[in-house]
Scaffold this motif. Structure first.
Motif, PDB file in Angstrom:
ATOM      1  N   GLY A 206       6.799   5.687   8.746  1.00 22.44           N
ATOM      2  CA  GLY A 206       5.400   4.964   8.758  1.00 22.44           C
ATOM      3  C   GLY A 206       4.527   5.403   7.363  1.00 22.44           C
ATOM      4  O   GLY A 206       4.959   5.242   6.533  1.00 22.44           O
ATOM      5  N   SER A 207       3.319   5.853   7.838  1.00 24.10           N
ATOM      6  CA  SER A 207       2.331   6.278   6.667  1.00 24.10           C
ATOM      7  C   SER A 207       2.468   7.761   6.450  1.00 24.10           C
ATOM      8  O   SER A 207       1.512   8.367   5.951  1.00 24.10           O
ATOM      9  N   VAL A 208       3.692   8.684   6.979  1.00 27.33           N
ATOM     10  CA  VAL A 208       3.792   9.734   6.585  1.00 27.33           C
ATOM     11  C   VAL A 208       4.534  10.274   5.533  1.00 27.33           C
ATOM     12  O   VAL A 208       5.755   9.581   5.349  1.00 27.33           O
ATOM     13  N   PHE A 209       4.046  11.098   4.509  1.00 28.82           N
ATOM     14  CA  PHE A 209       4.861  11.441   3.287  1.00 28.82           C
ATOM     15  C   PHE A 209       4.787  12.988   3.626  1.00 28.82           C
ATOM     16  O   PHE A 209       3.922  13.665   4.270  1.00 28.82           O
ATOM     17  N   SER A 210       5.898  13.719   2.738  1.00 36.40           N
ATOM     18  CA  SER A 210       5.841  15.048   2.750  1.00 36.40           C
ATOM     19  C   SER A 210       6.173  15.386   1.319  1.00 36.40           C
ATOM     20  O   SER A 210       6.892  14.885   0.644  1.00 36.40           O
ATOM     21  N   LEU A 211       5.326  16.529   0.749  1.00 36.01           N
ATOM     22  CA  LEU A 211       5.507  16.891  -0.428  1.00 36.01           C
ATOM     23  C   LEU A 211       5.895  18.530  -0.433  1.00 36.01           C
ATOM     24  O   LEU A 211       5.131  19.206   0.038  1.00 36.01           O
ATOM     25  N   MET A 212       6.899  18.878  -1.172  1.00 41.40           N
ATOM     26  CA  MET A 212       7.397  20.313  -1.198  1.00 41.40           C
ATOM     27  C   MET A 212       7.106  20.626  -2.570  1.00 41.40           C
ATOM     28  O   MET A 212       7.734  20.165  -3.452  1.00 41.40           O
ATOM     29  N   LEU A 213       6.573  22.005  -2.357  1.00 42.55           N
ATOM     30  CA  LEU A 213       6.160  22.549  -3.847  1.00 42.55           C
ATOM     31  C   LEU A 213       6.964  24.008  -3.951  1.00 42.55           C
ATOM     32  O   LEU A 213       6.772  25.010  -2.976  1.00 42.55           O
TER      33      LEU A 213
ATOM     34  N   SER B  69      -5.013  12.556   5.630  1.00 40.51           N
ATOM     35  CA  SER B  69      -5.155  13.899   6.100  1.00 40.51           C
ATOM     36  C   SER B  69      -3.741  14.624   5.751  1.00 40.51           C
ATOM     37  O   SER B  69      -2.764  14.067   5.873  1.00 40.51           O
ATOM     38  N   ILE B  70      -4.086  15.724   5.438  1.00 36.56           N
ATOM     39  CA  ILE B  70      -2.961  16.594   4.774  1.00 36.56           C
ATOM     40  C   ILE B  70      -3.001  18.073   5.477  1.00 36.56           C
ATOM     41  O   ILE B  70      -4.178  18.772   5.634  1.00 36.56           O
ATOM     42  N   GLY B  71      -1.895  18.400   5.911  1.00 42.62           N
ATOM     43  CA  GLY B  71      -1.624  19.680   6.368  1.00 42.62           C
ATOM     44  C   GLY B  71      -0.618  20.658   5.406  1.00 42.62           C
ATOM     45  O   GLY B  71       0.218  19.993   4.936  1.00 42.62           O
ATOM     46  N   ILE B  72      -1.156  21.731   5.175  1.00 43.43           N
ATOM     47  CA  ILE B  72      -0.467  22.859   4.405  1.00 43.43           C
ATOM     48  C   ILE B  72       0.207  23.840   5.295  1.00 43.43           C
ATOM     49  O   ILE B  72      -0.580  24.610   5.752  1.00 43.43           O
TER      50      ILE B  72
ATOM     51  N   VAL C 177       0.859  -1.270  -0.019  1.00 43.13           N
ATOM     52  CA  VAL C 177       0.161  -0.205  -0.027  1.00 43.13           C
ATOM     53  C   VAL C 177       0.812   1.216  -0.011  1.00 43.13           C
ATOM     54  O   VAL C 177       0.641   2.253  -0.841  1.00 43.13           O
ATOM     55  N   LEU C 178       1.911   1.226   0.825  1.00 47.56           N
ATOM     56  CA  LEU C 178       2.756   2.508   0.712  1.00 47.56           C
ATOM     57  C   LEU C 178       3.347   2.695  -0.572  1.00 47.56           C
ATOM     58  O   LEU C 178       3.653   3.961  -0.679  1.00 47.56           O
ATOM     59  N   CYS C 179       3.642   1.580  -1.139  1.00 41.38           N
ATOM     60  CA  CYS C 179       4.292   1.829  -2.451  1.00 41.38           C
ATOM     61  C   CYS C 179       3.554   2.425  -3.446  1.00 41.38           C
ATOM     62  O   CYS C 179       3.740   3.161  -4.168  1.00 41.38           O
ATOM     63  N   LEU C 180       2.138   2.054  -3.427  1.00 39.30           N
ATOM     64  CA  LEU C 180       1.043   2.434  -4.299  1.00 39.30           C
ATOM     65  C   LEU C 180       0.856   3.651  -3.810  1.00 39.30           C
ATOM     66  O   LEU C 180       0.514   4.692  -4.982  1.00 39.30           O
ATOM     67  N   VAL C 181       0.699   4.377  -2.812  1.00 39.11           N
ATOM     68  CA  VAL C 181       0.496   5.547  -2.332  1.00 39.11           C
ATOM     69  C   VAL C 181       1.443   6.691  -2.853  1.00 39.11           C
ATOM     70  O   VAL C 181       1.250   7.557  -3.471  1.00 39.11           O
ATOM     71  N   ALA C 182       2.711   6.056  -2.747  1.00 35.61           N
ATOM     72  CA  ALA C 182       4.137   6.950  -3.220  1.00 35.61           C
ATOM     73  C   ALA C 182       3.949   7.091  -4.777  1.00 35.61           C
ATOM     74  O   ALA C 182       4.223   8.363  -5.245  1.00 35.61           O
ATOM     75  N   GLN C 183       3.770   5.768  -5.327  1.00 34.99           N
ATOM     76  CA  GLN C 183       3.157   6.279  -6.848  1.00 34.99           C
ATOM     77  C   GLN C 183       2.428   7.249  -7.450  1.00 34.99           C
ATOM     78  O   GLN C 183       2.386   7.913  -8.072  1.00 34.99           O
ATOM     79  N   ARG C 184       1.149   6.877  -6.661  1.00 36.73           N
ATOM     80  CA  ARG C 184       0.107   7.864  -6.775  1.00 36.73           C
ATOM     81  C   ARG C 184       0.427   9.379  -6.625  1.00 36.73           C
ATOM     82  O   ARG C 184       0.075  10.226  -7.507  1.00 36.73           O
ATOM     83  N   ILE C 185       0.821   9.607  -5.284  1.00 35.68           N
ATOM     84  CA  ILE C 185       1.308  11.036  -5.180  1.00 35.68           C
ATOM     85  C   ILE C 185       2.291  11.448  -6.048  1.00 35.68           C
ATOM     86  O   ILE C 185       2.185  12.779  -6.478  1.00 35.68           O
ATOM     87  N   LYS C 186       3.358  10.610  -6.559  1.00 37.22           N
ATOM     88  CA  LYS C 186       4.242  11.154  -7.221  1.00 37.22           C
ATOM     89  C   LYS C 186       3.691  11.528  -8.597  1.00 37.22           C
ATOM     90  O   LYS C 186       4.035  12.484  -9.391  1.00 37.22           O
ATOM     91  N   GLU C 187       2.816  10.665  -9.246  1.00 38.33           N
ATOM     92  CA  GLU C 187       1.995  10.991 -10.392  1.00 38.33           C
ATOM     93  C   GLU C 187       1.167  12.471 -10.418  1.00 38.33           C
ATOM     94  O   GLU C 187       1.326  13.243 -11.262  1.00 38.33           O
ATOM     95  N   VAL C 188       0.715  12.729  -9.160  1.00 34.43           N
ATOM     96  CA  VAL C 188       0.032  13.924  -9.076  1.00 34.43           C
ATOM     97  C   VAL C 188       0.806  15.049  -9.021  1.00 34.43           C
ATOM     98  O   VAL C 188       0.761  16.140  -9.868  1.00 34.43           O
TER      99      VAL C 188
END
Length: 586
Positions: free
Chosen positions: A243-250, A286-289, A207-218
């Protein structure tokens, strides 16, 4: 930093593709030696080089460029290679940076001293290109493997927390220097522990690998709306923290609330079912910005605020995002309401066209009109500046623009049938409309269905339409001209169009931007600019139209220069079709 994610080190002497992008820094006081080394390595496929011939600048350049490998001469004036090597090993971030010594010295003591200071390898000058290539390739290969272990999550292959903190700090410093905006998204899966508990750790890893792939696509496919104009799309980085925490930097976003668009897309991407071990898994997050500069200017504060906003979203039930700033949240809520209403505006017949006259500057007669979009929503009048950029960002400008063109042509046909047979109609094209592959067909169909003579239709473009990749744009403009329409450059003088481009474009009209007209009375420099634009237009046999005329003095100045037409409140504001008809009958 090198990653060994894409290829293992081969046994044969063949450089893996992921090593070719390594940054190699060469420090030597003899520029000729630098060029020789560079030429040898370019033959092996390397292409990212940082060269320093003044060793006093070596550490400063190293900290700025962050190379993957340092090739260092020993015997240099002012600061020797020994001193540079000692400084590198004393630096907390570069104590393990591979350093290959290149020197003509035959003194064994020099070699011993360099190795004691922490040199990785040692090559004698003159260099054997094969030996140099082999040593560099093996050294980089070993570094790639070490970097993979130290800096990348072994499960998702994403950069880890160590890299994240370093990159965030560097990105913040860059944003401060260039007055850019930056957004940090903290993303945590809701109830992920239930997957581990019910399906096992292996399923959770999938699941974590699939999540990483989907967020990368976005993040890879996010629209240009997220970035500042003209910027590249590559500055979006995803990290797996734990764990299940990712961070996306824009990096370099247009405005803070637009980061919410990305957050919404991440939530949508994760909501689609995932097939794991033959079972469908449904996820929310859940996402915090947190944003710079609105939320803070320190890496630690941004991280804390984004994490706190994420936790708040979880407390509200998850499957949502929250800003760390109430003001930005309110701005985004306003945006959402406008977008929702705008999607219904066409069907509800809330969009209307107003028309601003284009007046002959000598006779005072109306020669044409410009169609301008207005929106009377169910909640009241919405200003164009509030909804047109949003229509651009969401792609709604394509159907709305088609409606504007059709409505304007229909109205023009009606005026022609009433006897105003010489009246022309100008319609603005947005950047997205101009990039729409169906534009030519849309214009052609609209002309045919309305029954107008196309020579009375003018399509207005801004200078930004013609920036970059000019050849296909010229081809499109010529195809539009073949339909019989006229073409105009709006807001001329505010962009960066090249005069060499201008003479090649099949134009009929230049419109002088209002910002120049406002200053012609009091600023001699602006008068000179306006005079030059009008002279240029005459030389290219183009009609000139001045925008924003509000004073008699402005009109008189333009009359002396031979400007042909003007628009502005001095004659009339944009008005509905019924009022424009009254002006035509005067």
């Amino acid at each position: 930093m090198l990653s060994n994610r894409d290829a293992d080190l081969p046994d044969a002497f063949e450089m893996p593709g992921h090593l070719a992008g390594a940054t190699i820094m060469i420090v030597d006081d003899e520029p000729f030696n630098i060029e020789v080394v560079r030429a040898f390595l370019e033959e092996d496929g390397y292409h990212n080089f940082v060269t320093v011939s003044d060793s006093t600048h070596a550490m400063q350049v190293l900290e700025a460029k962050r190379p993957d490998l340092l090739l260092l001469d020993l015997m240099m004036p002012k600061v020797s290679g020994f001193e540079v090597l000692a400084a590198v090993r004393a630096h907390p971030k570069y104590k393990y940076l591979p350093v290959i010594i290149l020197t003509a010295s035959t003194d064994p003591e020099n070699k011993i001293q360099a190795l004691e200071l922490g040199a990785t390898d040692f090559l004698a000058k003159p260099l054997d290109p094969c030996e140099l290539g082999l040593r560099v390739r093996n050294t980089l290969g070993a570094k790639a493997y070490q970097d993979q272990l130290a800096y990348f999550d072994p499960l998702t292959n994403l950069p880890n927390r160590y890299v994240f903190l370093d990159d965030l700090t560097r990105s913040l410093h860059a944003a401060q220097r260039h007055d850019d905006q930056l957004a940090l998204l903290s993303i945590e899966l809701d109830n992920f522990e239930n997957i581990n508990a019910s399906m096992g750790m292996s399923a959770g890893d999938q699941v974590l690998c699939l999540v990483a792939q989907r967020i990368k696509e976005v993040s890879r496919n996010v629209d240009v709306l997220v970035r500042a104009a003209g910027e590249l799309a590559e500055e979006q980085t995803l990290f797996h923290l734990d764990g299940s925490v990712f961070s996306l930097m824009l990096d370099r976003i247009k405005n803070a609330e637009n980061s919410a668009v990305v957050a919404g897309r991440v939530l949508s991407a994760l909501a689609a079912p995932m097939l794991v071990e033959g079972r469908e898994v449904f996820l929310t997050a859940s996402i915090g910005i947190a944003t710079f500069p609105d939320s803070g200017n320190e890496a630690s504060s941004l991280l804390r605020l984004a994490s706190s906003a994420k936790d708040y979203a979880k407390k509200l039930g998850g499957n949502s995002f929250q800003f760390s700033s109430r003001e930005i949240s309110e701005m985004y809520e306003k945006r959402l309401k406008i977008e929702s209403s705008l999607r219904k505006a066409l069907a509800n017949e809330e969009l209307v066209l107003y028309y601003q006259p284009k007046v002959n500057i000598q006779s005072g007669a109306i020669q044409g009109v410009e169609a301008l979009l207005r929106w009377n929503s169910e909640n009241g009048f919405v200003f164009p500046n509030d909804f047109i950029p949003l229509a651009e960002e969401t792609g709604l400008i394509i159907p709305i623009g088609a409606w504007v063109l059709a409505e304007a042509c229909s109205q023009l046909k009606e005026w022609h049938d009433r006897g105003e047979s010489s009246l022309s109609m100008s319609v603005n094209l947005s950047v997205k409309q101009f990039a729409d592959p169906n534009l030519l067909e849309t214009v052609k169909r609209t002309i045919e269905e309305s029954g107008i003579d196309p020579k009375f239709l003018t399509l207005e473009l801004t200078e930004s339409h013609i920036m970059g990749d000019i050849e296909p744009k010229i081809a499109l403009l010529k195809s539009l001209k073949e339909l019989g329409v006229k073409l105009s450059i709006d807001d001329f003088g505010t962009g960066y169009s090249s005069l060499s481009y201008l003479r090649r474009l099949p134009l009929d009209e230049l419109k002088i931007d209002r910002s120049f007209i406002m200053e012609v009375i009091d600023h001699p420099e602006t008068r000179a600019i306006v005079s030059t634009i009008i002279f240029l237009a005459k030389s290219l046999n183009l009609v000139t139209v001045a925008e924003g005329i509000e004073k008699q003095e402005e009109l008189e100045f333009l009359q002396t220069l031979g400007c042909q037409q003007y628009q502005g409140y001095y004659f009339s504001r944009p008005v509905p079709s019924a009022e424009l008809s009254k002006l035509l009958s005067l």
